[in-house]
Write a protein that holds these residues in place. Structure first.
Motif, PDB file in Angstrom:
ATOM      1  N   HIS A 235      -8.258 -12.167   2.517  1.00  0.00           N
ATOM      2  CA  HIS A 235      -8.535 -11.015   3.296  1.00  0.00           C
ATOM      3  C   HIS A 235      -8.069 -10.120   2.977  1.00  0.00           C
ATOM      4  CE1 HIS A 235     -11.999 -14.086   4.879  1.00  0.00           C
ATOM      5  NE2 HIS A 235     -11.079 -14.648   4.997  1.00  0.00           N
ATOM      6  N   VAL A 236      -8.515  -8.963   2.341  1.00  0.00           N
ATOM      7  CA  VAL A 236      -7.953  -7.577   2.420  1.00  0.00           C
ATOM      8  C   VAL A 236      -8.194  -6.471   3.292  1.00  0.00           C
ATOM      9  CG1 VAL A 236      -7.156  -5.979   1.184  1.00  0.00           C
ATOM     10  CG2 VAL A 236      -7.588  -7.974  -0.119  1.00  0.00           C
ATOM     11  N   THR A 237      -7.238  -5.882   3.998  1.00  0.00           N
ATOM     12  CA  THR A 237      -7.313  -4.779   5.087  1.00  0.00           C
ATOM     13  C   THR A 237      -6.850  -3.873   4.909  1.00  0.00           C
ATOM     14  OG1 THR A 237      -8.130  -3.850   7.103  1.00  0.00           O
ATOM     15  CG2 THR A 237      -5.941  -5.517   6.989  1.00  0.00           C
ATOM     16  N   THR A 238      -7.087  -2.470   5.472  1.00  0.00           N
ATOM     17  CA  THR A 238      -5.557  -1.175   5.321  1.00  0.00           C
ATOM     18  C   THR A 238      -6.046  -0.613   6.638  1.00  0.00           C
ATOM     19  OG1 THR A 238      -7.076  -1.017   3.062  1.00  0.00           O
ATOM     20  CG2 THR A 238      -5.767   1.299   4.152  1.00  0.00           C
ATOM     21  N   ALA A 239      -4.320  -0.325   7.044  1.00  0.00           N
ATOM     22  CA  ALA A 239      -4.421   0.061   8.321  1.00  0.00           C
ATOM     23  C   ALA A 239      -2.331   0.605   8.028  1.00  0.00           C
ATOM     24  CB  ALA A 239      -4.585  -1.054   9.443  1.00  0.00           C
ATOM     25  N   TYR A 240      -2.169   1.737   8.820  1.00  0.00           N
ATOM     26  CA  TYR A 240      -1.327   2.544   8.881  1.00  0.00           C
ATOM     27  C   TYR A 240       0.192   2.640   9.893  1.00  0.00           C
ATOM     28  CZ  TYR A 240      -3.539   3.882   4.268  1.00  0.00           C
ATOM     29  OH  TYR A 240      -3.924   3.804   3.186  1.00  0.00           O
ATOM     30  N   GLU A 241       1.307   2.767  10.296  1.00  0.00           N
ATOM     31  CA  GLU A 241       1.935   2.683  10.814  1.00  0.00           C
ATOM     32  C   GLU A 241       2.041   3.856  11.637  1.00  0.00           C
ATOM     33  OE1 GLU A 241       6.259   0.351  12.674  1.00  0.00           O
ATOM     34  OE2 GLU A 241       4.786  -0.175  11.116  1.00  0.00           O
ATOM     35  N   ILE A 242       1.871   4.994  10.991  1.00  0.00           N
ATOM     36  CA  ILE A 242       2.315   6.441  11.381  1.00  0.00           C
ATOM     37  C   ILE A 242       1.800   7.048  11.152  1.00  0.00           C
ATOM     38  CG2 ILE A 242       4.005   8.177  10.845  1.00  0.00           C
ATOM     39  CD1 ILE A 242       6.132   6.123  10.201  1.00  0.00           C
ATOM     40  N   THR A 243       0.047   7.735  11.405  1.00  0.00           N
ATOM     41  CA  THR A 243      -0.738   8.172  11.103  1.00  0.00           C
ATOM     42  C   THR A 243      -0.656   9.699  11.718  1.00  0.00           C
ATOM     43  OG1 THR A 243      -1.694   7.418  13.753  1.00  0.00           O
ATOM     44  CG2 THR A 243      -2.223   6.072  11.576  1.00  0.00           C
TER      45      THR A 243
ATOM     46  N   PHE B 156       7.242  11.591   7.986  1.00  0.00           N
ATOM     47  CA  PHE B 156       7.401  10.017   7.417  1.00  0.00           C
ATOM     48  C   PHE B 156       6.448   9.679   7.964  1.00  0.00           C
ATOM     49  CE2 PHE B 156       8.323   5.358   7.014  1.00  0.00           C
ATOM     50  CZ  PHE B 156       8.507   6.082   5.021  1.00  0.00           C
ATOM     51  N   THR B 157       5.843   8.590   6.364  1.00  0.00           N
ATOM     52  CA  THR B 157       4.393   8.478   6.902  1.00  0.00           C
ATOM     53  C   THR B 157       4.004   7.925   5.947  1.00  0.00           C
ATOM     54  OG1 THR B 157       2.081   8.587   7.095  1.00  0.00           O
ATOM     55  CG2 THR B 157       2.913  10.337   5.948  1.00  0.00           C
ATOM     56  N   ASP B 158       3.181   6.565   6.289  1.00  0.00           N
ATOM     57  CA  ASP B 158       3.610   5.562   5.282  1.00  0.00           C
ATOM     58  C   ASP B 158       1.888   5.417   4.758  1.00  0.00           C
ATOM     59  OD1 ASP B 158       2.248   5.093   7.724  1.00  0.00           O
ATOM     60  OD2 ASP B 158       1.872   2.352   7.431  1.00  0.00           O
ATOM     61  N   MET B 159       1.255   6.354   4.821  1.00  0.00           N
ATOM     62  CA  MET B 159       0.240   7.119   4.055  1.00  0.00           C
ATOM     63  C   MET B 159       0.322   7.175   2.871  1.00  0.00           C
ATOM     64  SD  MET B 159      -1.731   8.699   7.634  1.00  0.00           S
ATOM     65  CE  MET B 159      -1.237   9.969   8.360  1.00  0.00           C
ATOM     66  N   GLY B 160       1.295   8.579   2.672  1.00  0.00           N
ATOM     67  CA  GLY B 160       1.972   8.470   1.477  1.00  0.00           C
ATOM     68  C   GLY B 160       1.524   9.935   1.553  1.00  0.00           C
ATOM     69  N   LEU B 161       0.227  10.765   0.198  1.00  0.00           N
ATOM     70  CA  LEU B 161      -0.598  11.362  -0.594  1.00  0.00           C
ATOM     71  C   LEU B 161      -2.340  11.208   0.795  1.00  0.00           C
ATOM     72  CD1 LEU B 161       1.012  12.730  -3.337  1.00  0.00           C
ATOM     73  CD2 LEU B 161       1.895  13.652  -0.749  1.00  0.00           C
TER      74      LEU B 161
ATOM     75  N   LYS C 161      -7.853 -21.304   9.979  1.00  0.00           N
ATOM     76  CA  LYS C 161      -6.445 -21.689   9.230  1.00  0.00           C
ATOM     77  C   LYS C 161      -6.630 -21.601   8.018  1.00  0.00           C
ATOM     78  CE  LYS C 161      -2.782 -25.288  10.711  1.00  0.00           C
ATOM     79  NZ  LYS C 161      -3.270 -26.257  11.670  1.00  0.00           N
ATOM     80  N   GLY C 162      -5.427 -21.490   7.482  1.00  0.00           N
ATOM     81  CA  GLY C 162      -5.466 -21.646   5.802  1.00  0.00           C
ATOM     82  C   GLY C 162      -5.883 -20.056   5.233  1.00  0.00           C
ATOM     83  N   GLU C 163      -6.572 -19.336   5.353  1.00  0.00           N
ATOM     84  CA  GLU C 163      -6.337 -18.254   4.568  1.00  0.00           C
ATOM     85  C   GLU C 163      -5.542 -17.121   5.046  1.00  0.00           C
ATOM     86  OE1 GLU C 163     -11.114 -19.848   4.507  1.00  0.00           O
ATOM     87  OE2 GLU C 163     -10.925 -16.597   5.582  1.00  0.00           O
ATOM     88  N   TYR C 164      -5.752 -16.101   4.056  1.00  0.00           N
ATOM     89  CA  TYR C 164      -4.149 -14.807   3.884  1.00  0.00           C
ATOM     90  C   TYR C 164      -5.197 -13.244   4.286  1.00  0.00           C
ATOM     91  CZ  TYR C 164       0.430 -12.356   3.196  1.00  0.00           C
ATOM     92  OH  TYR C 164       1.108 -11.372   3.208  1.00  0.00           O
ATOM     93  N   THR C 165      -4.520 -12.814   5.272  1.00  0.00           N
ATOM     94  CA  THR C 165      -4.960 -11.055   5.094  1.00  0.00           C
ATOM     95  C   THR C 165      -3.652 -10.695   5.210  1.00  0.00           C
ATOM     96  OG1 THR C 165      -6.415 -11.937   7.376  1.00  0.00           O
ATOM     97  CG2 THR C 165      -5.790 -10.162   7.214  1.00  0.00           C
ATOM     98  N   LEU C 166      -4.149  -9.568   4.176  1.00  0.00           N
ATOM     99  CA  LEU C 166      -3.322  -9.515   3.292  1.00  0.00           C
ATOM    100  C   LEU C 166      -3.867  -8.063   3.694  1.00  0.00           C
ATOM    101  CD1 LEU C 166      -2.226  -9.100  -0.335  1.00  0.00           C
ATOM    102  CD2 LEU C 166      -2.921  -7.014   0.903  1.00  0.00           C
ATOM    103  N   LEU C 167      -2.252  -6.857   3.771  1.00  0.00           N
ATOM    104  CA  LEU C 167      -2.427  -5.204   4.731  1.00  0.00           C
ATOM    105  C   LEU C 167      -1.865  -4.954   3.333  1.00  0.00           C
ATOM    106  CD1 LEU C 167      -3.202  -3.295   6.745  1.00  0.00           C
ATOM    107  CD2 LEU C 167      -0.173  -3.963   7.548  1.00  0.00           C
ATOM    108  N   LYS C 168      -3.003  -3.636   2.515  1.00  0.00           N
ATOM    109  CA  LYS C 168      -2.717  -2.773   2.006  1.00  0.00           C
ATOM    110  C   LYS C 168      -3.204  -1.370   2.207  1.00  0.00           C
ATOM    111  CE  LYS C 168      -7.328  -2.473   0.256  1.00  0.00           C
ATOM    112  NZ  LYS C 168      -7.659  -0.718   0.129  1.00  0.00           N
ATOM    113  N   LYS C 169      -2.253  -0.752   1.823  1.00  0.00           N
ATOM    114  CA  LYS C 169      -1.885   1.029   1.980  1.00  0.00           C
ATOM    115  C   LYS C 169      -2.099   1.837   1.141  1.00  0.00           C
ATOM    116  CE  LYS C 169       1.181  -0.176   5.424  1.00  0.00           C
ATOM    117  NZ  LYS C 169       1.016  -0.080   6.781  1.00  0.00           N
TER     118      LYS C 169
END
Length: 240
Positions: free
Chosen positions: A88-96, A102-107, A135-143
């Motif tokens: 399961h892929v989702t998207t979120a940012y720490e520095i908004t 500096f921010t993990d949102m890039g440009l 249980k057993g499924e992976y959640t991936l956080l992308k940017k």
């Protein structure tokens, strides 16, 4: 758009697809990548900020509720019964803060409102409860748009012997498409699950799936994908 406008758009797109199909086939496009021996389900951004109403990223609600979520439930049932990988892929940012030094949102925040998907607000980026990970499924956080870009996805898939990715999610014109393009570039067989891919813009799903099917992966229905997964499971049982 009204139903009449949508029908006219569908008619115009189909006419364009018919003409383009003739051109592509004359030039050797639209070949088949095919199903491999071990698939993973890669579900892109089917998190609340995209699947539920009231958010900047909300996608077509009728298709989400009537097609994408029910289709995902069928796929998940098949993958779980066959004990095959689900990501399961989702998207979120720490520095908004858009004014931060500096921010993990890039440009990307200069183009779209990614700053609303704050890592601190888990409800926004959590996978929709109707298709929640077990249980057993992976959640991936992308940017970024692609599920592969700057993430561990390719390494995880290879380590688990995966050669085929069944891709679902949103949006057809961005994160799903980029995931499929990077998937074939990284050596995986991409299968776009037609009924489980959505967007915010009318016509975007149809156009992008047509183009993906011509160049980057195969477009298959939920029923075809479920039959493939169930066939693999049956073959494994027969071999034991």
């Amino acid at each position: 758009m009204s139903d009449i406008d949508n029908r006219e758009l569908d008619r115009m797109l189909q006419a364009a697809f018919d003409a383009s199909t003739r051109l592509y086939q004359e030039r050797g496009f639209q070949r088949r990548v095919g199903f491999g021996k071990r698939p993973a389900l890669v579900s892109v951004d089917l998190a609340n900020a995209w699947t539920r109403p009231g958010n900047p990223f909300t996608c077509d609600q009728q298709k989400m509720d009537d097609e994408i979520i029910p289709g995902m439930q069928k796929l998940l049932a098949a993958f779980r019964a066959a004990h095959l990988p689900v990501i399961h892929v989702t998207t979120a940012y720490e520095i908004t803060d858009r004014n931060a030094e500096f921010t993990d949102m890039g440009l990307w925040h200069n183009k779209i409102p990614v700053d609303v998907v704050d890592l601190k607000n888990k409800e926004l980026w959590a996978i929709d409860s109707r298709i929640a990970p077990v249980k057993g499924e992976y959640t991936l956080l992308k940017k970024r748009a692609s599920s592969f870009h700057g993430t561990e996805l390719a390494g995880i898939l290879r380590a688990n012997g995966v050669d085929t990715i069944l891709v679902t999610g949103v949006t057809a014109c961005a994160c799903v498409r980029q995931t499929i393009c990077d998937g074939i570039a990284d050596g995986f067989r991409p299968i776009a699950v037609r009924d489980c891919i959505g967007d915010r813009v009318p016509g975007a799903v149809a156009w992008n799936l047509f183009d993906i099917d011509a160049k980057f992966g195969d477009v298959k229905s939920v029923e075809e994908c479920v039959a493939y997964v169930e066939g693999l499971a049956a073959a494994r049982v027969a071999a034991e």
